[in-house]
Design a protein around this motif. Sequence first.
Motif, PDB file in Angstrom:
ATOM      1  N   THR A   1      41.585   8.627  26.612  1.00  0.00           N
ATOM      2  CA  THR A   1      41.863   8.383  25.195  1.00  0.00           C
ATOM      3  C   THR A   1      43.209   7.697  25.029  1.00  0.00           C
ATOM      4  O   THR A   1      43.319   6.658  24.367  1.00  0.00           O
ATOM      5  CB  THR A   1      41.846   9.710  24.399  1.00  0.00           C
ATOM      6  OG1 THR A   1      40.601  10.360  24.612  1.00  0.00           O
ATOM      7  CG2 THR A   1      42.060   9.469  22.919  1.00  0.00           C
ATOM      8  N   VAL A   2      44.235   8.262  25.634  1.00  0.00           N
ATOM      9  CA  VAL A   2      45.589   7.713  25.510  1.00  0.00           C
ATOM     10  C   VAL A   2      45.673   6.326  26.140  1.00  0.00           C
ATOM     11  O   VAL A   2      46.224   5.396  25.537  1.00  0.00           O
ATOM     12  CB  VAL A   2      46.634   8.674  26.129  1.00  0.00           C
ATOM     13  CG1 VAL A   2      47.999   8.033  26.218  1.00  0.00           C
ATOM     14  CG2 VAL A   2      46.693   9.962  25.321  1.00  0.00           C
ATOM     15  N   ALA A   3      45.122   6.152  27.330  1.00  0.00           N
ATOM     16  CA  ALA A   3      45.179   4.849  28.009  1.00  0.00           C
ATOM     17  C   ALA A   3      44.421   3.786  27.221  1.00  0.00           C
ATOM     18  O   ALA A   3      44.896   2.648  27.077  1.00  0.00           O
ATOM     19  CB  ALA A   3      44.619   4.960  29.419  1.00  0.00           C
ATOM     20  N   GLY A   4      43.263   4.138  26.691  1.00  0.00           N
ATOM     21  CA  GLY A   4      42.490   3.176  25.901  1.00  0.00           C
ATOM     22  C   GLY A   4      43.236   2.729  24.657  1.00  0.00           C
ATOM     23  O   GLY A   4      43.303   1.538  24.345  1.00  0.00           O
ATOM     24  N   LEU A   5      43.816   3.684  23.940  1.00  0.00           N
ATOM     25  CA  LEU A   5      44.569   3.355  22.730  1.00  0.00           C
ATOM     26  C   LEU A   5      45.832   2.552  23.053  1.00  0.00           C
ATOM     27  O   LEU A   5      46.151   1.579  22.367  1.00  0.00           O
ATOM     28  CB  LEU A   5      44.933   4.626  21.973  1.00  0.00           C
ATOM     29  CG  LEU A   5      43.761   5.405  21.369  1.00  0.00           C
ATOM     30  CD1 LEU A   5      44.222   6.770  20.878  1.00  0.00           C
ATOM     31  CD2 LEU A   5      43.103   4.613  20.254  1.00  0.00           C
ATOM     32  N   ALA A   6      46.540   2.959  24.098  1.00  0.00           N
ATOM     33  CA  ALA A   6      47.773   2.256  24.473  1.00  0.00           C
ATOM     34  C   ALA A   6      47.482   0.819  24.904  1.00  0.00           C
ATOM     35  O   ALA A   6      48.188  -0.108  24.503  1.00  0.00           O
ATOM     36  CB  ALA A   6      48.489   3.018  25.583  1.00  0.00           C
ATOM     37  N   CYS A   7      46.444   0.635  25.696  1.00  0.00           N
ATOM     38  CA  CYS A   7      46.089  -0.716  26.144  1.00  0.00           C
ATOM     39  C   CYS A   7      45.595  -1.570  24.984  1.00  0.00           C
ATOM     40  O   CYS A   7      45.917  -2.763  24.906  1.00  0.00           O
ATOM     41  CB  CYS A   7      45.039  -0.652  27.247  1.00  0.00           C
ATOM     42  SG  CYS A   7      45.699  -0.024  28.797  1.00  0.00           S
ATOM     43  N   ALA A   8      44.826  -0.994  24.085  1.00  0.00           N
ATOM     44  CA  ALA A   8      44.374  -1.738  22.908  1.00  0.00           C
ATOM     45  C   ALA A   8      45.577  -2.186  22.074  1.00  0.00           C
ATOM     46  O   ALA A   8      45.628  -3.325  21.606  1.00  0.00           O
ATOM     47  CB  ALA A   8      43.426  -0.886  22.067  1.00  0.00           C
ATOM     48  N   GLY A   9      46.556  -1.306  21.920  1.00  0.00           N
ATOM     49  CA  GLY A   9      47.770  -1.671  21.192  1.00  0.00           C
ATOM     50  C   GLY A   9      48.533  -2.789  21.863  1.00  0.00           C
ATOM     51  O   GLY A   9      49.068  -3.680  21.203  1.00  0.00           O
ATOM     52  N   LEU A  10      48.584  -2.765  23.176  1.00  0.00           N
ATOM     53  CA  LEU A  10      49.275  -3.820  23.916  1.00  0.00           C
ATOM     54  C   LEU A  10      48.592  -5.165  23.716  1.00  0.00           C
ATOM     55  O   LEU A  10      49.260  -6.182  23.521  1.00  0.00           O
ATOM     56  CB  LEU A  10      49.326  -3.460  25.402  1.00  0.00           C
ATOM     57  CG  LEU A  10      50.107  -4.399  26.307  1.00  0.00           C
ATOM     58  CD1 LEU A  10      51.569  -4.449  25.896  1.00  0.00           C
ATOM     59  CD2 LEU A  10      49.979  -3.951  27.746  1.00  0.00           C
TER      60      LEU A  10
END
Length: 134
Positions: A87-96
């Motif tokens: 969840t965190v990695a998906g959201l962080a990468c999407a934000g990047l």
Amino acid sequence: MLLVLLVGIAPWSIQTYTSGSVTFLFAWGLFTPSPPSATTITDFFLRFTLGLPDYILVWPLGVACYLVALASVVAGFVFDHEDVRLTVAGLACAGLTQLEVARGFSLQPGRTALPLGTVLLWAVAAYFYWSRAR
């Protein structure tokens, strides 16, 4: 789960033009309020692919990262087995990726892009990290 759903329907980038017009970039596509027009992400990449700049090509990658985060949250809701790291990695990468989209749009003359999605996606990722990853 509601936070992840809401960040998926919020505009990820807001492009303003010196002419005063505005375009909103969402996970699902583009919307221009005046005159009202919408282009889905599939139409954008399947119909208008000739000569797209590199920075816009990360937009669907960001959507894919968001869908990974959404799938993780749904798995937690339905099966009581969420992997917070996904969840965190998906959201962080999407934000990047949306930071890169906004940067690319802002380099064009007469246009400014605000990376609202980056702020929202990273805020939700931070919330999940600090509240559930302990």
